[in-house]
Each structure stands twice: as C-alpha cells, then as structure tokens.
Design a protein around this motif. Structure first.
Motif, PDB file in Angstrom:
ATOM      1  N   TYR A 224       7.381  -8.030   5.679  1.00  0.00           N
ATOM      2  CA  TYR A 224       6.175  -7.895   5.243  1.00  0.00           C
ATOM      3  C   TYR A 224       4.904  -9.451   5.143  1.00  0.00           C
ATOM      4  O   TYR A 224       4.968 -10.126   5.419  1.00  0.00           O
ATOM      5  N   ASP A 225       3.958  -8.911   4.615  1.00  0.00           N
ATOM      6  CA  ASP A 225       2.792  -9.645   5.220  1.00  0.00           C
ATOM      7  C   ASP A 225       2.754 -10.460   3.201  1.00  0.00           C
ATOM      8  O   ASP A 225       3.687 -10.241   2.740  1.00  0.00           O
ATOM      9  N   GLU A 226       1.374 -11.762   3.272  1.00  0.00           N
ATOM     10  CA  GLU A 226       2.099 -12.187   2.144  1.00  0.00           C
ATOM     11  C   GLU A 226       1.793 -12.081   0.922  1.00  0.00           C
ATOM     12  O   GLU A 226       2.073 -11.955   0.491  1.00  0.00           O
TER      13      GLU A 226
ATOM     14  N   ARG B 204      -5.337  -4.427   2.768  1.00  0.00           N
ATOM     15  CA  ARG B 204      -5.065  -4.605   3.914  1.00  0.00           C
ATOM     16  C   ARG B 204      -4.359  -2.870   4.303  1.00  0.00           C
ATOM     17  O   ARG B 204      -3.194  -2.483   3.859  1.00  0.00           O
TER      18      ARG B 204
END
Length: 725
Positions: free
Chosen positions: A327-329, A481
């Motif tokens: 997972y990204d931030e 994103r």
C-alpha cells in the motif's frame, strides 16, 4: 373515388374486413396499421387510422377513404370503425388466437374451434366449463379463460368510455387494473387521480381527459395536480426542491393560468401538507424528510465513539505484515481513517486503487474481529464487489429486505446487524435511497462510502456523495496516483485526461484498448456502429455480440439515439424468433432488455439489464433472465422494459461491460459534457470504441458545466450552499 354532389366533398366508402395482422400500433394515440382480408380482394388490404383496440381476427365495419401513399401504396384510411364478433369459423379462430384472452393462443384457439365450431363464442360466454372437454385444457386454464373473458367484457365498456376521451389502449388497461369496475366513476370525478396513482400516466394525459370531461382549467384539482407534476418533473432532473418563484413561473406556463390562482392553490397545499416549505424552498414531502433525515442521521453517526489510536496501530501492523499487497501512503491513510472515523468517504478515478484500498479496509476490520457488510446500488455493481472481495455483497434494496407493499423491513426498529457497512458506487445513490439506508444503520456501525464524484450524479433526486464531501464534516480520502499496471491502459489514461480537461490519445493501434473511428454524419456513424457490433468486434476479440458488447449513447432520441439504435441493432443482431409486441417494439427471445422503473414486487430496478429467455404466445408472457433470476412479464407490463442493445450513458451508471461502443456527434450537442464522456469511457473494461466527430469529443472535454441541482444536504450537514453543481 365517389363524390357527394350535395355536400361537395368525397363520399365515405364502406369496407367490411377481418384483421389478419397488426403491422404497427402507437400506444399513445392509438394510430394503427393493419392488414385485412376483404371480400373480392385477392391481396390483403392495408387499413390505417385510430383503431386502438382492434385485435387479429376482429371483424370490422369501416367508413373512410381510399388513398395512395407515396411510400406504402394504396391504403384505406378509416375515419370510423366498429367491431362485430366474427361469424365464420375461420374468423373465430383468428379472434381467439390473437392474444385477446389470456390462456388462449393460436394452438388452443384451433382446438377450441375444432370442438365447438360456430358456437365457440356462445360456449365461452354462456357455458365456459365445457372447455374442459378440449384436449390439453385443464381446470386451471378454464378458470383463466373465464376470468379473462369477463375482464375483456368489462374492459370493453371502460375502453369505449375512455377512448371517447382520447385515452390510449395501454393507459385504459392500466386504469382498469387499478380501479376495476370503479374506473369510469374515478375518471369522471377526478381524472387527475390517474397521475397520482398509476405509473406511466402523467399529468398531461390526465389533463387531456379532464378537458374532454369539461373540467375548467382553474379548478383546484387541476392546479394542485399541475403543481405536484411540476415538482415531480424537477425531481426527475435531480432537484430535491423548487424555489417558490421557480415553481410558480413553471406552473403558470404549464397550466395557462394566472399566478395569483396558483399562489392560492400552493398556500392551501402547504396548509394541508401536500407540499412542505423550508425558507423559499418547496419540497414534496418524501424529498424533504429524506434530506433532513439523512443530515440528522449522518450527524448522529459522526458523534459516536471510535477505536483508540493504539488499537488501530496494532491492526494496521498486522494487515501490512500479513498481506502481499504493497500500500502507498494515501492508501494506508485511508485504512487508518476507516478505523478512526465513524463515517468516511473514499473517492478516486479508475486505476487509482479504490478496490485494493477497500480490500485493505475489509482485511483490517476482519483482523479486529468486526463483522463487515458490503452493498451497492445495483445488481451488477454488487456482483462486481462480491467478485473483488471474495464475500457476498448485496444490493441496497436486498440488504434492507424490501417487501412490497410493506416497504423496507430493515429500519429504525429492525436495524442492520454488523459492525461496518461498506457502500460502493455511492455517486449513484439518490437522497431517498440513502435516507432509507441510514434509517437502518445503528449508531455503533461504521459507514464507509466508496465512489467516484466525477461521474454523473444519481438518476434520482439529490447529489448525495458530492454534497457529503462538500459539507466538510465527513473525513474524505482522495486517491489520485494512477498505479503502474493501470498506466498501460489508454481507457484509464484517457479518462484521467478527460477529467483534467486535456486532449485524449485517439491513435488506436494493434495493442490499444481505446479506438476512435471518424464519421461526419449520423447515418455514417450508425452504419459503422452496426458493422463493428455485428462483424468486426466479435471476430477480432472472439466476443459474444449480445453478451459482451454494449452500445452507450449520450441521448435517447435522434438517429444516433438509443431508441433508434435499438431498433436497428435488434434487426441486425436478433431479427427472428417468437415475439410479443408492445407499441412499436417487438420483444423477441434472446433480446437484451432493460428495466426502466423500480418494480419492488419483481425486485428488479431501473437500469437492470437482462435477456429474454422465453416467449409464451399462448399466455402472452415472456421471461427475462436478470443475472440468474428469472422474472415473468405479462404483455401489459412490457412498458416497464425497453430494448437494451443500446442505452444512454446515464442508464449505464454503476455497470461495466467488456466492450463499449459509443457514438459521439455534434447532434448530441445539449448533452456533450465532461462528466458524461468520462462516465461513458469508464464503463469499458477491455475495449472502448468511439465513433463520430472529433470536435464533439473535444467540445465535451472542454465543457465542464453541469446542470445545478437544488439540494440542501451539504448546508444541513454544516457546510456548502443550497445549490450543488
């Protein structure tokens, strides 16, 4: 052609005939084209005119004139007509087999006439129990025939009265089904009740009947019905209310009366509770209570206690450690927000990881021992959610256990059971559905709403997801994103370009999933579209033309509109087979169809798409398969369906299709908006084909304006204005 010397005009001619087939019928005005057998004529004679209630096998006595139509040749134009019962055995068989009587089609008509000959109609009228002697007819069918024959007799009398007041056959049938023997009394006393009580009969139809009955245009019942009609029409455009001046001005034009008369009527309606005022906003009661109720329940939910930071950190660590997903931030922030907030919105465009993030939220809650419930507004959206999550997702109606006529079984007294409710495709949820859902959400439950606010708003009134976001009182995580695997899709990349108002990549190419085919005329667009749907796309992608390809168009009307495209595509893709006719449409086995109204009895809803799997010409019924559920429609209910080879982009909300073909031209000018193009493009899973004019595509991308909707939800939640774009 005989000339009447005394009257100085053409003399009417008389024709007696038997109806062989009905070529066309307009259900709205009764205009009918029939082919008839006439004595001393070797070929069938074409008869045209307002004959809304004739059936195959009917014996007609006609008065009218012969004329030569430049396209269709010689025809008899009927000015007057009356029906007599058929006298010949042949005529009786045709008459019975026409679908006039439920339970008798061509097969049983032949057997009955073989048994009783010229006495057939007398037997059905006076001794119907003798029908049991006919091979294949059991007691159940005998009862159906008896009831249907009796109903037809009663309908005939009502039809004669209603047709005298220019009511179409389809409307007359609905009126009889609703009021039965009281039909004439109800219509005579207050024809405007029809607009309140019967789906498909609006104010204008009721007003036409009222004029024929001599009801003055300034009568209270007319003005009241006109105001309700105006508010309902505004709700169909997405508005929860009308401002008082807007309502009066619109109603003055509709009703052709002075504004003081309407002001008095409106004040009386406010006094009796027919409508509700909030400052200058005038609401129909269901929309007022839904909007205020949504705000109250969301505020109550937001005020309840949530988990501690320490407990959340422990669960998050476990989920990140155990899953293979990176997972990204922002995604991690979304999972954390879902734990620390009682209500939350997760939004983002295609390819930004909404599904992955939702799965992370589900995993985190399951890890903590919570019971998670999944739901979506439509059957298709719920099915997609189930497949992605590996657990059951229900439609909102099924989740709330809707049972007509009692309504939603899950409510304040019987709330939903569970700890977390995750709703997908929330941009589609209108104000009334959201209110009924929130009534069933207990205070201990967490509500997570997932959706894409850049899509078209709900078909029903309100702009719920957008209003909740703009209120500022609910935590919102916006995913922006575009993940690397999604960057290889031109569908996804072009969707984001559309959203930013940037030109899109139309180059196509062998490995592309986004294609543009230039055509300057609507006729050229339609010709190319039919070829792609029937030959090119099925061949190249090994696709099932009926199942995998969906045509989406900006408009319902016009050459490249859904109505015309459906007729053309049906002829190209499914031209033959048993069919039932309703109005100008034939519904055939294998046809793709769409439900166009919420039918709670059948549990099928506006926008649901299915396939006709059975057509019963004897019982005048057909069966539609909606994702594994088989639903029966009587011929009188076919106005709830429309062909769905092509559908409007609005109707396609919440659905995805393997291959989408979109006609797009300047003839769609009034609908060319950025969110419409964006919604259409994002319906395609594998392939998107745009056919039309580049300038229409560019115009839509640049046109960011959307029709404002009158809503006050954002304001009631503590922020925003009373009008949301």
């Amino acid at each position: 052609m005989p000339w009447d010397v005394r009257k100085g005009k053409l003399a009417m001619e008389h024709l007696r005939c038997v109806v062989e087939r009905i070529t066309y019928r307009n259900e709205e005005n009764g205009y009918t084209v029939i082919k008839c057998k006439v004595k001393n004529y070797s070929d069938l004679v074409t008869v045209v005119g307002a004959m809304p209630d004739v059936h195959v096998g009917s014996v007609l006595s006609l008065e009218g004139f012969w004329k030569v139509d430049s396209k269709y040749g010689r025809q008899f134009s009927a000015e007057k007509w009356e029906e007599t019962l058929p006298a010949t055995v042949y005529g009786i068989e045709k008459y019975l087999g026409s679908g006039l009587i439920k339970g008798v089609g061509p097969k049983f008509a032949k057997r009955i006439v073989q048994k009783f000959g010229k006495d057939t109609l007398d037997v059905i009228e006076e001794q119907p129990d003798l029908l049991i002697e006919v091979e294949g007819i059991g007691q159940v069918r005998v009862e159906r025939i008896k009831n249907s024959w009796q109903e037809q007799k009663e309908i005939k009398n009502i039809m004669l009265f209603l047709q005298g007041h220019e009511v179409s056959t389809s409307h007359a049938t609905k009126i009889f089904k609703t009021y039965g023997r009281e039909s004439i009394a109800v219509v005579t006393e207050n024809p405007y009740r029809l607009a309140d009580d019967i789906w498909g009969i609006g104010f204008k139809t009721a007003d036409t009947i009222a004029v024929k009955l001599g009801i003055e245009k300034d009568r209270f019942i007319r003005l009241r019905s006109g105001i309700l009609y105006t508010l309902n029409k505004l709700s169909e455009s997405g508005h929860c209310f009308a401002e008082r001046d807007q309502l009066i001005d619109t109603a003055v034009k509709l009703l052709d009366v002075e504004s003081p008369e309407l002001e008095i009527t409106l004040d009386e309606m406010l006094r009796t509770g027919d409508v509700i005022r909030d400052e200058e906003a005038i609401y129909l009661p269901p929309f007022y209570f839904s909007e205020t109720g949504c705000a109250k329940r969301l505020i109550n939910l937001l005020g309840a206690n949530k988990a501690t930071d320490r407990a959340v950190d422990m669960v998050m660590e476990k989920v990140v450690r155990q899953t293979e997903i990176s997972y990204d931030e922002i995604q991690l922030e979304a999972i954390r927000t879902a734990f620390v907030s009682k209500v939350m919105v997760l939004t983002g465009g295609p390819g930004t990881g909404k599904t992955t993030t939702t799965l992370g939220i589900i995993s985190a809650y399951r890890e903590s021992g919570a019971q998670v419930i999944l739901a979506a507004p439509t059957g298709r959206a719920a099915k997609r959610m189930s497949e992605a999550a590996g657990m059951e997702a229900k439609t909102i109606h099924r989740l709330l256990e809707y049972k007509p006529p009692e309504g939603y079984q899950c409510n304040e007294e019987n709330p939903l059971k569970g700890d977390v409710l995750i709703l997908d495709e929330c941009s589609m949820i209108d104000i009334m559905l959201m209110y009924n859902l929130l009534k069933a959400v207990p205070e201990h439950m967490t509500l997570i709403m997932v959706g894409d606010t850049d899509q078209l708003p709900s078909v029903g009134a309100g702009n719920v997801l957008k209003d909740i976001i703009e209120s500022g009182c609910v935590p919102v995580v916006r995913l922006t994103r575009i993940f690397r695997q999604a960057q290889g899709s031109r569908i996804i990349m072009n969707a984001h370009r559309i959203n930013k108002g940037e030109p899109i990549d139309m180059r196509g190419g062998k490995d592309s999933d986004f294609f543009f085919a230039g055509e300057d005329t609507n006729e050229g667009i339609v010709e190319r579209l039919v070829k792609y749907c029937t030959v090119n796309l099925p061949k190249y992608y090994h696709a099932d033309a009926l199942r995998d390809i969906q045509v989406l168009t900006p408009m319902q009307r016009g050459v490249a509109g859904a109505a015309n495209l459906n007729q053309i595509l049906q002829q190209a893709m499914n031209p033959e087979g048993p069919a039932l006719r309703r109005g100008g449409t034939q519904y055939r086995i294998r046809d793709k169809v769409m439900q166009i109204r919420n039918d709670y009895d059948k549990e099928v809803f506006n926008g649901d798409i299915g396939t006709i799997i059975r057509v019963d010409l004897e019982d005048r019924e057909l069966v539609v398969d909606f994702d594994g559920r088989e639903i029966v429609y009587d011929v009188t209910e076919l106005d709830e369906l429309t062909l769905a080879y092509a559908t409007t982009i609005h109707k396609a909300q919440g659905s995805e299709y393997p291959i989408v073909v979109m006609p797009f031209s300047m003839s769609h000018f009034v609908m060319l908006q950025r969110n419409l193009l964006y919604t259409g493009v994002t319906r395609a899973k594998k392939v998107l084909v745009l056919i039309g004019e580049k300038k229409a595509v560019y115009y839509a991308i640049k046109n960011e304006k959307t029709t404002e909707r009158n809503t006050k939800l954002a304001k009631r939640l503590g922020g925003g204005s009373s009008r949301e774009g």
